[in-house]
Design an enzyme around this catalytic site. Structure first.
Site, PDB file in Angstrom:
ATOM      1  N   ASP A  55       4.929  -4.896  10.606  1.00 38.63           N
ATOM      2  CA  ASP A  55       4.095  -4.566   9.455  1.00 38.63           C
ATOM      3  C   ASP A  55       4.396  -5.615   8.390  1.00 38.63           C
ATOM      4  O   ASP A  55       5.410  -5.569   7.707  1.00 38.63           O
ATOM      5  CB  ASP A  55       4.455  -3.159   8.969  1.00 38.63           C
ATOM      6  CG  ASP A  55       3.594  -2.704   7.799  1.00 38.63           C
ATOM      7  OD1 ASP A  55       3.307  -3.526   6.915  1.00 38.63           O
ATOM      8  OD2 ASP A  55       3.234  -1.513   7.760  1.00 38.63           O
ATOM      9  N   ILE A  56       3.518  -6.591   8.271  1.00 39.85           N
ATOM     10  CA  ILE A  56       3.758  -7.731   7.384  1.00 39.85           C
ATOM     11  C   ILE A  56       2.797  -7.649   6.208  1.00 39.85           C
ATOM     12  O   ILE A  56       1.581  -7.664   6.379  1.00 39.85           O
ATOM     13  CB  ILE A  56       3.662  -9.075   8.148  1.00 39.85           C
ATOM     14  CG1 ILE A  56       3.951 -10.247   7.225  1.00 39.85           C
ATOM     15  CG2 ILE A  56       2.346  -9.212   8.891  1.00 39.85           C
ATOM     16  CD1 ILE A  56       4.157 -11.569   7.959  1.00 39.85           C
ATOM     17  N   GLU A  57       3.374  -7.537   5.012  1.00 43.41           N
ATOM     18  CA  GLU A  57       2.565  -7.375   3.812  1.00 43.41           C
ATOM     19  C   GLU A  57       3.311  -7.936   2.611  1.00 43.41           C
ATOM     20  O   GLU A  57       4.435  -8.432   2.736  1.00 43.41           O
ATOM     21  CB  GLU A  57       2.209  -5.899   3.608  1.00 43.41           C
ATOM     22  CG  GLU A  57       3.380  -4.944   3.685  1.00 43.41           C
ATOM     23  CD  GLU A  57       2.971  -3.487   3.564  1.00 43.41           C
ATOM     24  OE1 GLU A  57       2.606  -3.095   2.441  1.00 43.41           O
ATOM     25  OE2 GLU A  57       3.024  -2.749   4.564  1.00 43.41           O
ATOM     26  N   GLY A  58       2.684  -7.874   1.447  1.00 39.84           N
ATOM     27  CA  GLY A  58       3.325  -8.334   0.226  1.00 39.84           C
ATOM     28  C   GLY A  58       3.700  -9.811   0.265  1.00 39.84           C
ATOM     29  O   GLY A  58       2.980 -10.657   0.795  1.00 39.84           O
TER      30      GLY A  58
ATOM     31  N   PRO B  84       0.814  -1.212   0.000  1.00 39.76           N
ATOM     32  CA  PRO B  84       0.000   0.000   0.000  1.00 39.76           C
ATOM     33  C   PRO B  84       0.845   1.258   0.000  1.00 39.76           C
ATOM     34  O   PRO B  84       0.484   2.252  -0.621  1.00 39.76           O
ATOM     35  CB  PRO B  84      -0.817  -0.136   1.291  1.00 39.76           C
ATOM     36  CG  PRO B  84      -0.885  -1.594   1.548  1.00 39.76           C
ATOM     37  CD  PRO B  84       0.439  -2.133   1.071  1.00 39.76           C
TER      38      PRO B  84
END
Length: 356
Positions: free
Chosen positions: A169-172, A14
């Site tokens: 912050d865990i994403e992708g 994001p």
């Protein structure tokens, strides 16, 4: 669970999407066409109970060091009453090196810009929550090949700044990788065991109905290792639905998250609300028409006080200002809406989660 828009765990970051979008925005035109709302000033009345003091670990907006625009955090504290910042981001230097560094290459030494800023924030009566991971390419959760190695990398961050809390912050790709998810929660459990009292926040992409499948799996993984998650914060933006009411959408997302946390952890409704939260965004997002307005934020602030949620944050204080009319601002350094400086931050500062 609706599938007409992308799983947030499989899309690009994001934060990265926001940068791309703002690079091609005619900012002044969007601000005028989408949000013709007069700025109310950072001192706008909130839904906080009378006498509620500012300053809470549950209220910690993101501050991004590797930015074109790096405002003075102590000045922001004076202007808004905010006391906590979530510092973005702690990452790996490459795909295989299990060693923490700040995004952009900053070290943990006392002479780095990050260390000087942390010292200044603390001298002014505040504190920080370093955010592990984020939207960058290289994540410690993937670069470290074992739970013990990952926990040791995270311990370096805790030791460097004598931390009270961390945010993952865990994403992708990291969010979509079952092994990386499990390794992260197991490492965070070791970190808590070795640092009694350390608060752990987990920030994840969400749908406007709550957790995605990857998010639910992560909650299950955390419960399986008995990780004490202080709060699950949903990145409630880029839903892929265009111009929707983002205040309502944010609240739907948190309600959906609360149901999962309640059921997986066996909590009461009240207790589960205290373990969910919101990671929002100030102003214009990449999805055309999707704007998180000041009014949306006031709506969320009221919800936060009613349910005593565990975290209220947004991306980020660097862009918490009105854009120049000539569109000359650099990417991700302004909100794209009509506002007073640090108006979103000022609202976050008014949130204080009461003691249990």
């Amino acid at each position: 669970m609706k599938t007409s828009y992308p799983d947030p765990g499989l899309t690009s970051s994001p934060r990265t999407r926001t940068l791309r979008w703002l690079r091609r925005l005619a900012v002044a035109a969007v601000a005028a066409a989408i949000l013709p709302i007069a700025a109310a000033g950072a001192a706008h009345a909130s839904d906080a109970p009378a006498g509620t003091p500012p300053g809470s670990i549950a209220a910690a907006p993101y501050y991004y060091f590797d930015s074109y625009n790096r405002p003075d955090p102590v000045d922001i504290m004076r202007r808004t009453g905010i006391r906590w910042f979530t510092l973005a981001f702690v990452v790996a230097p490459d795909a295989t090196t299990c060693a923490p560094q700040w995004d952009g290459g900053g070290s943990f030494g006392p002479g780095s810009a990050q260390s000087r800023a942390i010292a200044a924030i603390r001298a002014a009566g505040g504190d920080v929550i370093p955010s592990l991971g984020g939207g960058g390419v290289y994540k410690l959760g993937q670069a470290c090949d074992s739970t013990e190695a990952l926990a040791a990398a995270y311990q370096q961050v805790v030791d460097a700044y004598e931390l009270k809390a961390v945010d993952l912050d865990i994403e992708g790709a990291e969010f979509a990788d079952p092994a990386a998810r499990q390794r992260n929660v197991a490492a965070l459990k070791l970190l808590q065991d070795r640092n009694p009292g350390l608060k752990v926040y987990l920030t994840v992409p969400v749908f406007d109905t709550g957790f995605s499948g990857n998010g639910i799996a992560l909650v299950d993984d955390a419960k399986a290792v008995n990780l004490d998650v202080t709060a699950w914060a949903g990145m409630a933006f880029w839903f892929g639905k265009g111009a929707i009411d983002m205040g309502d959408a944010s609240i739907r997302a948190m309600n959906g998250m609360q149901t999962v946390v309640r059921d997986v952890y066996g909590m009461s409704d009240r207790e589960a609300y205290r373990h969910v939260g919101l990671s929002s965004l100030a102003g214009v997002n990449e999805d055309p028409g999707e704007v998180i307005t000041l009014q949306d934020f006031r709506q969320v602030l009221g919800y936060a006080h009613r349910h005593q949620i565990g975290r209220l944050t947004f991306w980020n204080v660097n862009r918490d200002r009105q854009c120049q009319a000539d569109g000359s601002d650099l990417p991700d350094t302004c909100s794209g809406v009509q506002q007073s400086p640090y108006e979103y931050t000022g609202m976050v500062a008014r949130y204080r989660q009461p003691a249990a």
